[in-house]
Design an enzyme around this catalytic site. Structure first.
Site, short mmCIF file in Angstrom:
data_model
loop_
_atom_site.label_atom_id
_atom_site.label_comp_id
_atom_site.label_asym_id
_atom_site.label_seq_id
_atom_site.Cartn_x
_atom_site.Cartn_y
_atom_site.Cartn_z
NE ARG A 177 -3.95 -1.25 0.25
CZ ARG A 177 -4.80 -2.34 -0.62
NH1 ARG A 177 -3.16 -3.12 -1.48
NH2 ARG A 177 -5.25 -3.54 -1.00
CG HIS A 198 -3.10 -0.54 -6.87
ND1 HIS A 198 -3.36 0.54 -5.90
CD2 HIS A 198 -2.67 -1.87 -6.40
CE1 HIS A 198 -3.32 -0.72 -5.55
NE2 HIS A 198 -3.15 -2.01 -5.07
#
Length: 309
Positions: A224, A272
């Site tokens: 993250r 991502h």
């Protein structure tokens, strides 16, 4: 039974089609078009609007579309009595390991340096690196971390891992807890972050962490964005403590247009995509979770709210 798709889905129809192919009689609604909140039995979630989940009084299970659940736990009004299931899928695991392997091998085989030489039309072989002498540290030894650790070991890398609690993996030097963190970092040439995001792990990729690595180490963050202190990464790259970084996750996504990472010569960014859930691969898990929640049976891959994963 009624399932609600709640949050940000790139292709809602692909999810609906996959679920209906596997379970034709399951009713599916897509937020915000909810006919009757009391009829919602399960929610399939990714980055949902905060405060919405508590609006469904008869909800029996919350299902994350991926392995991470921090996007759910960020909701301050999240009901604490409803189980949260995360999806564990071989396809997700394979994709993640492929991404990490690609990033490590490009660093290890000096592809960035050869690209620079190509731009200069320079034909010069660089000294090869001994794989056995390259220590790769894996932060997080869950399903994803354990898989990449074993694959790197098969390729001949020296692999070590760190986790919150003790783990045992064949041929992997495992460390755990805060007391062993600095010892784990010492000597790592590559650091891979696969940790769940919790209050304890936020900002773990910081100046102190980078300083403990081998000079010129390489960072890969596929966990993250909030694990990384961005200013500390830029400083470490400027000083030469880190030689480069491959980043798939960021504090703000999409990455803002004026962000320095876009043009930094030592940083590779991807949007991502290290591991993306394929609906057809995870539908059986979703249906099983819904059915088991209806029948009061044990749910697989539930998270511990006290741990945050």
């Amino acid at each position: 039974m009624t399932l609600l798709l709640l949050g940000e889905f790139e292709d809602t129809q692909s999810w609906i089609s996959a679920i209906q192919t596997y379970q034709p009689d399951l009713k599916i609604e897509v937020y915000p078009e909810v006919k009757n909140p009391a009829k919602i039995d399960a929610v399939l979630v990714w980055m949902h609007p905060l405060g919405v989940i508590e609006q469904f009084p008869n909800l029996k299970v919350i299902i994350s579309t991926g392995a991470g659940v921090d996007h759910i736990l960020r909701d301050p009004n999240l009901p604490t009595d409803i189980p949260i299931v995360r999806l564990i899928d071989e396809s997700l695991t394979s994709q993640m390991s492929e991404y990490i392997l690609s990033a490590i091998l490009q660093f290890h085989r000096q592809f960035r340096e050869y690209k620079i030489q190509q731009n200069q039309q320079l034909w010069r072989g660089l000294s090869p690196r001994n794989t056995a002498n390259c220590t790769v540290g894996i932060l997080g030894l869950g399903v994803l971390g354990s898989d990449i650790a074993q694959k790197l070991n098969l390729l001949g890398f020296s692999v070590r891992g760190w986790s919150r609690t003790p783990k045992v993996l064949d041929h992997i030097n495992c460390f755990f807890g805060e007391a062993q963190f600095q010892l784990f970092l010492r000597g790592c040439e590559v650091l891979v972050c696969l940790l769940p995001l919790t209050p304890e792990t936020a900002g773990i990729l910081n100046q102190n962490t980078f300083a403990a690595l081998s000079q010129g180490a390489y960072l890969i963050n596929v966990a993250r964005g909030k694990h990384l202190v961005e200013e500390d990464l830029l400083t470490a790259l400027t000083s030469g403590q880190l030689s480069g970084a491959c980043l798939d996750v960021f504090k703000i996504e999409p990455l803002p247009e004026n962000h320095p990472f876009w043009t930094h010569p030592q940083i590779i960014i991807t949007p991502h995509i290290a591991a993306k859930t394929i609906p057809t691969c995870v539908v059986p898990q979703i249906i099983t979770a819904i059915q088991n929640s209806q029948e009061g049976l044990i749910l697989n891959n539930t998270i511990d709210l006290s741990k945050g994963y």
